[in-house]
Design an enzyme around this catalytic site. Structure first.
Site, PDB file in Angstrom:
ATOM      1  N   ASN A  82      69.985 -65.628 -54.776  1.00 56.48           N
ATOM      2  CA  ASN A  82      68.654 -66.202 -54.937  1.00 56.48           C
ATOM      3  C   ASN A  82      68.708 -67.374 -55.915  1.00 56.48           C
ATOM      4  O   ASN A  82      69.673 -67.538 -56.669  1.00 56.48           O
ATOM      5  CB  ASN A  82      67.679 -65.150 -55.469  1.00 56.48           C
ATOM      6  CG  ASN A  82      67.415 -64.044 -54.476  1.00 56.48           C
ATOM      7  OD1 ASN A  82      67.198 -64.291 -53.292  1.00 56.48           O
ATOM      8  ND2 ASN A  82      67.439 -62.801 -54.948  1.00 56.48           N
TER       9      ASN A  82
ATOM     10  N   CYS B  23      69.660 -62.429 -45.954  1.00 58.54           N
ATOM     11  CA  CYS B  23      68.728 -63.551 -45.799  1.00 58.54           C
ATOM     12  C   CYS B  23      68.800 -63.987 -44.342  1.00 58.54           C
ATOM     13  O   CYS B  23      69.829 -64.498 -43.896  1.00 58.54           O
ATOM     14  CB  CYS B  23      69.097 -64.692 -46.731  1.00 58.54           C
ATOM     15  SG  CYS B  23      68.017 -66.136 -46.581  1.00 58.54           S
TER      16      CYS B  23
ATOM     17  N   ARG C 122      61.247 -62.464 -53.951  1.00 53.14           N
ATOM     18  CA  ARG C 122      61.761 -62.062 -55.265  1.00 53.14           C
ATOM     19  C   ARG C 122      62.874 -63.022 -55.696  1.00 53.14           C
ATOM     20  O   ARG C 122      63.705 -63.446 -54.887  1.00 53.14           O
ATOM     21  CB  ARG C 122      62.290 -60.623 -55.215  1.00 53.14           C
ATOM     22  CG  ARG C 122      63.422 -60.417 -54.227  1.00 53.14           C
ATOM     23  CD  ARG C 122      64.012 -59.028 -54.312  1.00 53.14           C
ATOM     24  NE  ARG C 122      65.117 -58.896 -53.355  1.00 53.14           N
ATOM     25  CZ  ARG C 122      65.985 -57.893 -53.351  1.00 53.14           C
ATOM     26  NH1 ARG C 122      65.873 -56.925 -54.236  1.00 53.14           N
ATOM     27  NH2 ARG C 122      66.958 -57.840 -52.467  1.00 53.14           N
TER      28      ARG C 122
ATOM     29  N   CYS D 152      60.739 -67.040 -44.672  1.00 56.05           N
ATOM     30  CA  CYS D 152      61.644 -65.945 -45.043  1.00 56.05           C
ATOM     31  C   CYS D 152      62.014 -65.230 -43.759  1.00 56.05           C
ATOM     32  O   CYS D 152      61.160 -64.609 -43.124  1.00 56.05           O
ATOM     33  CB  CYS D 152      60.974 -64.988 -46.032  1.00 56.05           C
ATOM     34  SG  CYS D 152      61.958 -63.522 -46.409  1.00 56.05           S
TER      35      CYS D 152
ATOM     36  N   THR E 120      64.100 -62.555 -43.014  1.00 55.09           N
ATOM     37  CA  THR E 120      63.954 -61.107 -43.002  1.00 55.09           C
ATOM     38  C   THR E 120      62.482 -60.721 -43.139  1.00 55.09           C
ATOM     39  O   THR E 120      62.058 -59.685 -42.619  1.00 55.09           O
ATOM     40  CB  THR E 120      64.777 -60.453 -44.125  1.00 55.09           C
ATOM     41  OG1 THR E 120      64.430 -61.049 -45.383  1.00 55.09           O
ATOM     42  CG2 THR E 120      66.264 -60.605 -43.867  1.00 55.09           C
TER      43      THR E 120
END
Length: 278
Positions: free
Chosen positions: A72, A81, A208, A216, A218
């Protein structure tokens, strides 16, 4: 003065720094944060590093697979990811590191299959999504909403908005919080969903370790699985995100179909203030 090669890519606006030659670097949290910084570094929602799976100490599978080492933007390690997986496949193919249009990729969430399609899109098979029945409340913008947890190899909390609400009106500049806190001990990606017509939804996400992102992968899989569990319809689901559109096929597990674009390659000079040498 230490330099390294890099590539920059994105999947529906979810962007990544990809290291071309990481062999001489210790990939510390400090280095990842600097590389992903949009003002002082290159800029990205995360970092992808291509290594052979056999070089990853915790990996117990095929050592010859390419391993997607994903971090991240805050330097923390993440399990998976979905957008990054598609971009990673595009990168490996463009660099001549993969032969053919499909391959298995090793990740911290297991082996995932990717396939480059004729229309320029990439399909990434993420496997099954577990939609959980735990009761979770998400606090955002002074309001508490019920959420449905989902596991896509990484944790998600999916909030279905009321019919009179719109994702465009949400303030995601402050990270949502959740109760009970113990449900997500390592943090959570929170998706807010506005149902549209048919098997189509609109989504915004607070990731997060990053903050709000344009997409995003996922998260779109989690949203599609929760929508299927709620409506009884398997789709395919079309998920509109601020950075574009992703199709989620739930037949036999979640598969993401969407763009993966490489936008730049170059060499970056690393600041002397970072202790980067092994």
């Amino acid at each position: 003065m230490l330099t390294t090669r890099f590539t920059k890519g994105h999947g529906t606006g979810n962007d990544f720094v990809i290291l071309d030659d990481p062999d001489g670097l210790d990939l510390t949290e400090q280095l990842v944060r600097w590389l992903c910084d949009r003002r002082f570094g290159i800029g990205g929602d995360g970092l992808l590093r291509a290594v052979r799976a056999g070089d990853v100490p915790e990996w117990t599978g095929d050592p010859n697979l390419w391993f997607m080492d994903y971090r991240n933007a805050d330097g923390s390690i993440a399990q998976m990811c979905g957008n990054g997986l598609r971009v990673f496949a595009r990168y490996l193919t463009t660099r001549g590191l993969l032969e053919g249009a499909e391959a298995d990729i090793a990740t911290r969430a297991g082996v995932k299959h990717v396939r480059l399609l004729d229309d320029g899109l990439v399909r990434a098979d993420l496997g099954p999504v577990r939609v959980l029945d735990d009761a979770v409340d998400i606090s955002c913008g002074g309001r508490v909403r019920a959420a449905r947890p989902a596991d896509v190899g990484n944790p998600h909390a999916v909030v279905l908005l009321d019919p009179d609400e719109h994702v465009a009106d949400l303030d995601l500049t402050v990270a949502p919080t959740w109760q009970p806190r113990g449900v997500f001990p390592e943090g959570v990606n929170v998706e807010f969903v506005e149902p549209l017509d048919g098997d189509r939804v609109r989504m915004r996400v607070h990731e997060r370790g990053v903050g709000e992102t344009l997409s995003c992968g996922t998260g779109t899989a989690a949203v599609a699985a929760v929508m299927a569990a709620t409506t009884g319809r398997l789709g395919p689901w079309t998920v509109e995100v601020p950075g574009g559109t992703i199709t989620v096929d739930l037949d036999g597990g979640a598969a993401l179909i969407g763009p993966a674009v490489l936008v730049a390659t170059g060499e970056v000079t690393l600041p002397d203030s970072l202790d980067l040498a092994r």
